[in-house]
Design a protein around this motif. Structure first.
Motif, short mmCIF file in Angstrom:
data_model
loop_
_atom_site.label_atom_id
_atom_site.label_comp_id
_atom_site.label_asym_id
_atom_site.label_seq_id
_atom_site.Cartn_x
_atom_site.Cartn_y
_atom_site.Cartn_z
N PHE A 461 -10.02 -5.17 -46.68
CA PHE A 461 -9.61 -6.15 -47.32
C PHE A 461 -8.21 -6.72 -46.63
O PHE A 461 -7.01 -5.93 -46.62
CB PHE A 461 -9.28 -5.84 -48.78
CG PHE A 461 -10.39 -5.78 -49.71
CD1 PHE A 461 -11.18 -6.79 -50.18
CD2 PHE A 461 -10.79 -4.54 -49.99
CE1 PHE A 461 -12.38 -6.50 -50.89
CE2 PHE A 461 -11.97 -4.15 -50.81
CZ PHE A 461 -12.63 -5.40 -51.19
N CYS A 462 -8.08 -7.83 -46.04
CA CYS A 462 -7.21 -8.58 -45.43
C CYS A 462 -6.40 -9.49 -46.19
O CYS A 462 -6.75 -9.91 -47.04
CB CYS A 462 -7.54 -9.05 -43.92
SG CYS A 462 -8.53 -7.95 -43.03
N SER A 463 -5.28 -10.24 -45.72
CA SER A 463 -4.49 -10.90 -46.28
C SER A 463 -4.60 -12.46 -46.07
O SER A 463 -4.34 -13.41 -46.99
CB SER A 463 -3.04 -10.63 -46.01
OG SER A 463 -2.83 -10.81 -44.64
N SER A 464 -5.47 -12.75 -45.11
CA SER A 464 -6.00 -14.04 -44.89
C SER A 464 -7.08 -14.34 -44.14
O SER A 464 -7.65 -13.36 -43.18
CB SER A 464 -4.64 -14.81 -44.28
OG SER A 464 -4.49 -14.53 -42.71
N LYS A 465 -7.69 -15.67 -44.00
CA LYS A 465 -8.96 -15.85 -43.31
C LYS A 465 -8.57 -15.44 -41.77
O LYS A 465 -9.33 -15.03 -41.17
CB LYS A 465 -9.33 -17.14 -43.46
CG LYS A 465 -9.98 -17.50 -44.90
CD LYS A 465 -10.43 -18.93 -45.04
CE LYS A 465 -11.16 -19.04 -46.22
NZ LYS A 465 -11.71 -20.46 -46.36
N GLU A 466 -7.30 -15.92 -41.38
CA GLU A 466 -6.98 -15.97 -39.99
C GLU A 466 -7.15 -14.26 -39.61
O GLU A 466 -7.41 -14.05 -38.44
CB GLU A 466 -5.52 -16.66 -39.54
CG GLU A 466 -5.65 -18.23 -39.91
CD GLU A 466 -5.94 -18.61 -41.33
OE1 GLU A 466 -5.90 -19.66 -41.63
OE2 GLU A 466 -5.08 -17.71 -42.47
N GLU A 467 -6.45 -13.43 -40.28
CA GLU A 467 -6.37 -12.16 -39.95
C GLU A 467 -7.60 -11.50 -39.81
O GLU A 467 -7.98 -10.70 -39.00
CB GLU A 467 -5.43 -11.58 -41.08
CG GLU A 467 -5.26 -9.95 -40.91
CD GLU A 467 -4.56 -9.13 -42.11
OE1 GLU A 467 -4.14 -7.86 -41.60
OE2 GLU A 467 -4.20 -9.70 -42.84
N VAL A 468 -8.50 -11.97 -40.95
CA VAL A 468 -10.04 -11.63 -40.70
C VAL A 468 -10.71 -11.64 -39.45
O VAL A 468 -11.01 -10.71 -38.85
CB VAL A 468 -10.89 -11.96 -42.03
CG1 VAL A 468 -12.29 -11.77 -41.84
CG2 VAL A 468 -10.45 -11.72 -43.38
N CYS A 469 -10.46 -12.86 -38.99
CA CYS A 469 -11.15 -13.14 -37.70
C CYS A 469 -10.52 -12.46 -36.60
O CYS A 469 -11.10 -12.03 -35.53
CB CYS A 469 -11.13 -14.59 -37.76
SG CYS A 469 -12.16 -15.87 -38.88
N GLU A 470 -9.24 -12.73 -36.54
CA GLU A 470 -8.25 -12.06 -35.40
C GLU A 470 -8.31 -10.47 -35.41
O GLU A 470 -8.74 -9.93 -34.23
CB GLU A 470 -6.99 -12.39 -35.51
CG GLU A 470 -6.65 -14.00 -35.25
CD GLU A 470 -6.89 -14.45 -33.73
OE1 GLU A 470 -6.79 -13.85 -32.81
OE2 GLU A 470 -7.16 -15.81 -33.53
N LEU A 471 -8.40 -10.06 -36.39
CA LEU A 471 -8.37 -8.43 -36.65
C LEU A 471 -9.59 -7.94 -36.13
O LEU A 471 -9.84 -6.95 -35.56
CB LEU A 471 -7.90 -8.04 -37.85
CG LEU A 471 -7.94 -6.40 -38.36
CD1 LEU A 471 -6.85 -5.95 -36.96
CD2 LEU A 471 -7.15 -6.25 -39.53
#
Length: 963
Positions: A461-471
């Protein structure tokens, strides 16, 4: 600890353990039985000994991944401190799995060897402390069930280095160790080949076989008869009883993974409707629900149908519909209003939405059932009212774990990535969240804490959509196989990702805002939380994704990356289910996690734990919003204005928090904008006095007197004393005078007397107690009287945690003012006590263990624990051994004065201190010393060692002493 003193304590403890259990001496080192009963588990003792040892050795035949996992956080913390240990184990009976040996290799500070001893079956744990050894030996192998859940027999012993018993064990270990083979990757590879060709079933614990059997029972029910489990049986009886009252609606509140769908199917079978409607919000859930219903209800395939975007089976006897489809006007009106005898709504906490209300208001079933794991809402909608306040059955996370209905979990609160003293917080930029350093840190932690099963199937579970994609992209570049999913992905894309996670094409799904609920992935064996906790509801929803049982796993690993988040205090609240918003409760639930049931464990790395303590100290848990949310939740559940006692009964906010905020419940209700009958200023003063002084239940005497005077207009002192004796509490003249001083206001300061209108609340005439005339008149007002009864009822409940046989209860918390009252001082002298004061033949000592950096040097005393039962204490400065104040304290035995020690960690804890018990002054320990004043001068001060009657409780001790 001085050697002679240690020897004396050990001799006394052995006397208590082996000769006379009634000998009135400290039992710090006494032998004891560890059986996993009565709240003292083998695991808790093992962790306690590990935390304080210099080195350790384990000799255990059998080790499981789960057992090893329970120690990983402690072993990590020990590695940070440079503490090392050794583990000797075996391949006896082919019990230990190759994967477990790989987990052992991850422990950099633990050397592991394999013995060749035939029939090696030992279970012993030895800890080398600075001055002594401790030993646990008995029936417990290093498995999670043996350490925490099974009924075991283990003896805990303490010995000096020259003791014969400890040397026997150490020599036996060293002999076996010298001939044992070091654990290595090569050894594991060879063992794996041997392990896999053995002709008999291999398993890490018999519980695996039991889990498989239960799973087969629930999933291959086409050929087997599925029966309700314990929870379902009780819920079905409750539903039957509810309908017998004529109720047409009912609400089931049940933790994720506890079998709500099967439960509803059993109830439908009992109800035997002509037609049934099952409503959910996602089509993929419909298919699973229909499959489960067919197993329970049987019947022809044509009896079952789906109404969704892809299917339109309007005429099915058992219709499974998505809310999106059936709420459409063109579809809804194709059904008669009385078409369905029984309607069931899954995830009913969503029912405040217009689409749900449209359907609910349209149909008129004979019975409407709602099911949810989280009825608490943030949108102000009252789900309880929708179901006529009929809670048919409720089972929350703790109870479900206790009933063995869920997959056990091992939670690890780990510190998020730190660089140059900066730790991830809610303002951290995306580039830092996905930096190579942080990604390396994440991979290290998920590898170290691992998972149960043959391969990882994880959800991050990530903190943002951007973090999901980049991570996701960054992790893939590091060799992991992941996919990122957000709300932008279609249902088909989500289902395809879940399928690939199961098949092994993906190891992790990264997500934000989806998969919190309404998704069933039972084989998940690792949950990774890379975001701050915004609410305890969402936290439990996310943790719950892994709690469904599945034959591929014995437990689920939860790895929570804790940064500098202001909401960190929500973590212990969510894990414990404690909604009191009492800071002390939250701290205790962080320090002592024994409340978690079964083999599940909660573990915090020490630095991560400090981040939670910081958040607790800095956060106001009793803001108007927090109080209003808690109030609204309880009011919604009950359908009326809640009393203070209702908050206790509903496991909601602590009434003491309410009183601290508003002085009395009436004022609180006014702030909640409730219409109320009016009360006079004096009636409000009485409510405030009774609430602020007595609701905490720290002494039962005043509460009992109020209760008696509510029942009888007057009561004699003799009758009052007899009633006190009847309830088993202590009674003496000084305590009775203290009680009288409370009601006459003689105890109180001028400021408090002003608040309470300078009027004695109880009159004492010729040994007869009466409320004063104004209160007696006010008691004719039923509203006022019920408010006082409510205070008394709460106080009785609160008093249960206190020892009625004495004034102060060990390890409970008290303010200086509480101590003045409970030690029967005639006046409130709390404002002049400061660090200590010898008065009225008592001397309470109050120590703030960690002083603030800004405390001036002349006040920064070096008070410290030398051991759990020895405390080095500093008097006020500018004193010497020949000072009258010091001589008065040192002559405590001759004068009969009692010295009591109280301490708190730091000022962030507020005004209350832990009571550590009465103390003696160690012989020859008082000394004249000096301390700097910060101006280049030295101030005289006296130090002495205080010996506690009872060692400080393990969890409190470490909470206090650690930075």
């Amino acid at each position: 600890m001085e050697q002679q003193q240690l020897i004396r304590k050990l001799e006394n403890s052995l006397h208590k353990g082996f000769i006379d259990q009634n000998k009135p001496i400290s039992g710090q080192f006494k032998p004891k039985l560890l059986s996993n009963k009565h709240h003292e588990t083998v695991l808790s003792t093992l962790l306690q000994e590990l935390k304080t040892c210099n080195t350790f050795i384990f000799s255990v035949a059998f080790i499981t991944e789960g057992g090893l996992t329970t120690l990983k956080t402690m072993l990590y913390d020990l590695k940070q401190k440079g503490i090392k240990g050794r583990i000797l184990t075996s391949t006896f009976l082919n019990f230990n799995q190759p994967k477990m040996f790989k987990e052992l290799l991850k422990l950099n500070n633990v050397e592991v060897r394999l013995t060749n001893e035939k029939g090696f079956h030992s279970k012993g744990y030895i800890f080398d402390h600075q001055d002594y050894y401790s030993l646990i030996v008995g029936s417990s192998n290093l498995t999670d069930h043996a350490l925490k859940a099974n009924y075991e027999w283990n003896v805990f012993l303490t010995s000096l280095e020259d003791g014969e018993i400890i040397n026997h064990f150490k020599n036996q270990f060293e002999d076996a160790w010298s001939e044992a083979v070091p654990l290595s990757e090569e050894w594991i590879a060879n063992y794996k080949q041997y392990y896999e060709i053995k002709p008999f079933i291999k398993h890490s614990d018999l519980n695996t076989l039991e889990l498989n059997a239960k799973y087969l029972t629930n999933t291959l029910a086409d050929s087997l008869s599925i029966k309700p489990n314990k929870m379902q049986t009780a819920a079905l009886e409750q539903l039957k009883s509810l309908r017998a009252t004529g109720a047409q609606k009912g609400l089931i509140i049940s933790a994720t993974g506890t079998g709500k769908t099967y439960l509803s199917a059993f109830d439908v079978r009992n109800f035997s409707p002509k037609k049934m409607l099952f409503i959910v919000h996602r089509e993929q859930i419909l298919k699973k629900a229909m499959h489960d219903y067919r197993q329970i209800l049987g019947g022809h395939e044509d009896d079952y149908g789906i109404l969704s975007g892809n299917s339109k089976d309007f005429h099915a006897k058992y219709l499974f519909a998505t809310i999106q489809t059936i709420s459409r006007k063109g579809y809804l009106q194709q059904f008669a209003k009385e078409q369905f005898d029984y309607i069931l709504i899954d995830e009913v906490h969503k029912a405040g939405a217009d689409s749900y209300l449209k359907v609910i208001n349209y149909f008129t079933p004979k019975f409407l059932l709602g099911m949810t794991a989280t009825p608490e809402r943030t949108d102000k909608f009252n789900i309880y009212e929708l179901f006529d306040y009929n809670i048919a059955y409720e089972i929350r996370l703790q109870a479900a774990l206790e009933e063995d209905m869920l997959c056990p979990f091992h939670y690890f609160g780990v510190l998020d990535y730190e660089k140059d003293g900066e730790i991830i917080d809610d303002a951290t930029e995306l580039r830092k969240l996905v930096s190579s350093e942080r990604v390396k840190h994440i991979i290290e932690k998920i590898n170290y804490y691992g998972y149960s099963g043959d391969r990882v199937r994880g959800l991050m579970f990530c903190s943002s959509k951007e973090e999901v994609c980049e991570l996701s992209a960054t992790l893939n570049n590091k060799g992991l196989r992941t996919i990122g999913l957000t709300g932008d992905n279609s249902q088909e894309e989500r289902e395809e990702a879940i399928r690939k996670l199961d098949s092994g094409e993906f190891e992790y799904i990264l997500t934000v805002d989806i998969f919190n609920e309404g998704i069933d992935i039972p084989y998940l064996n690792q949950i990774v939380m890379l975001r701050q906790t915004q609410s305890s509801i969402i936290f439990i929803q996310q943790l719950g994704r892994g709690l469904r049982k599945h034959p591929s796993k014995e437990y689920v690993t939860i790895i929570d990356f804790i940064g500098n988040y202001k909401n960190n205090y929500l973590i212990p609240i969510a894990l414990s289910g404690d909604q009191t918003m009492n800071k002390d409760n939250v701290r205790r639930k962080t320090v002592n996690t024994d409340y978690i049931q079964g083999v599940s464990t909660i573990n915090f790395e020490e630095i991560a734990k400090k981040k939670i303590f910081d958040a607790i100290n800095k956060t106001n848990l009793s803001t108007l919003k927090t109080l209003r949310d808690a109030y609204t939740e309880v009011k919604n559940r009950l359908g009326r204005i809640p009393t203070l006692y209702d908050f206790i009964e509903q496991n909601s906010i602590d009434p003491e928090v309410i009183i601290s905020y508003s002085d009395n419940h009436y004022n609180f209700l006014v702030r909640m904008k409730e219409p109320l009958p009016s009360l006079t200023d004096y009636e409000l003063a009485v409510l405030s006095m009774f609430s602020k002084e007595f609701l905490n239940g720290k002494r039962i005497h005043e509460v009992l007197l109020i209760d008696l005077l509510l029942a009888y207009e007057s009561i004699s002192k003799g009758t009052f004393i007899q009633r006190l004796k009847n309830v088993g509490t202590y009674v003496d003249d000084a305590t009775i005078r203290s009680v009288e001083n409370m009601f006459s206001l003689k105890f109180h300061t001028q400021s408090d007397m002003k608040k309470y209108k300078f009027k004695p609340m109880i009159e004492i005439i010729n040994g007869i107690y009466k409320f004063n005339e104004e209160i007696r008149e006010s008691l004719r007002n039923s509203f006022f009287k019920e408010n006082i009864k409510d205070i008394v009822k709460c106080a009785y409940v609160k008093n249960k945690k206190y020892d009625k046989t004495q004034a102060l209860t060990l390890f409970e918390k008290y303010s200086r003012r509480d101590v003045c009252r409970l030690l029967n001082w005639p006046h409130d002298d709390s404002s002049t006590i400061y660090g200590y004061r010898a008065k009225h033949n008592t001397c309470p000592i109050f120590v703030t263990y960690h002083k603030k950096d800004e405390v001036e040097t002349s006040q920064a005393y070096g008070d410290e624990f030398l051991s759990p039962e020895l405390f080095r204490w500093f008097t006020r400065n500018r004193l010497a051994l020949d000072s009258n104040e010091v001589k008065n304290i040192l002559s405590y035995k001759e004068s009969g004065m009692k010295i009591h020690l109280f301490t708190k960690k730091d000022d962030g804890e507020g005004t209350d201190f832990y009571y550590l018990g009465p103390v003696d002054i160690a012989e020859n320990s008082p000394k004249n010393e000096t301390m700097p004043d910060g101006k280049g001068n030295n101030l005289k001060v006296v130090t002495m060692n205080l010996i506690l009657e009872q060692p400080v409780q393990y969890d409190i001790y470490h909470y206090l002493v650690e930075e």
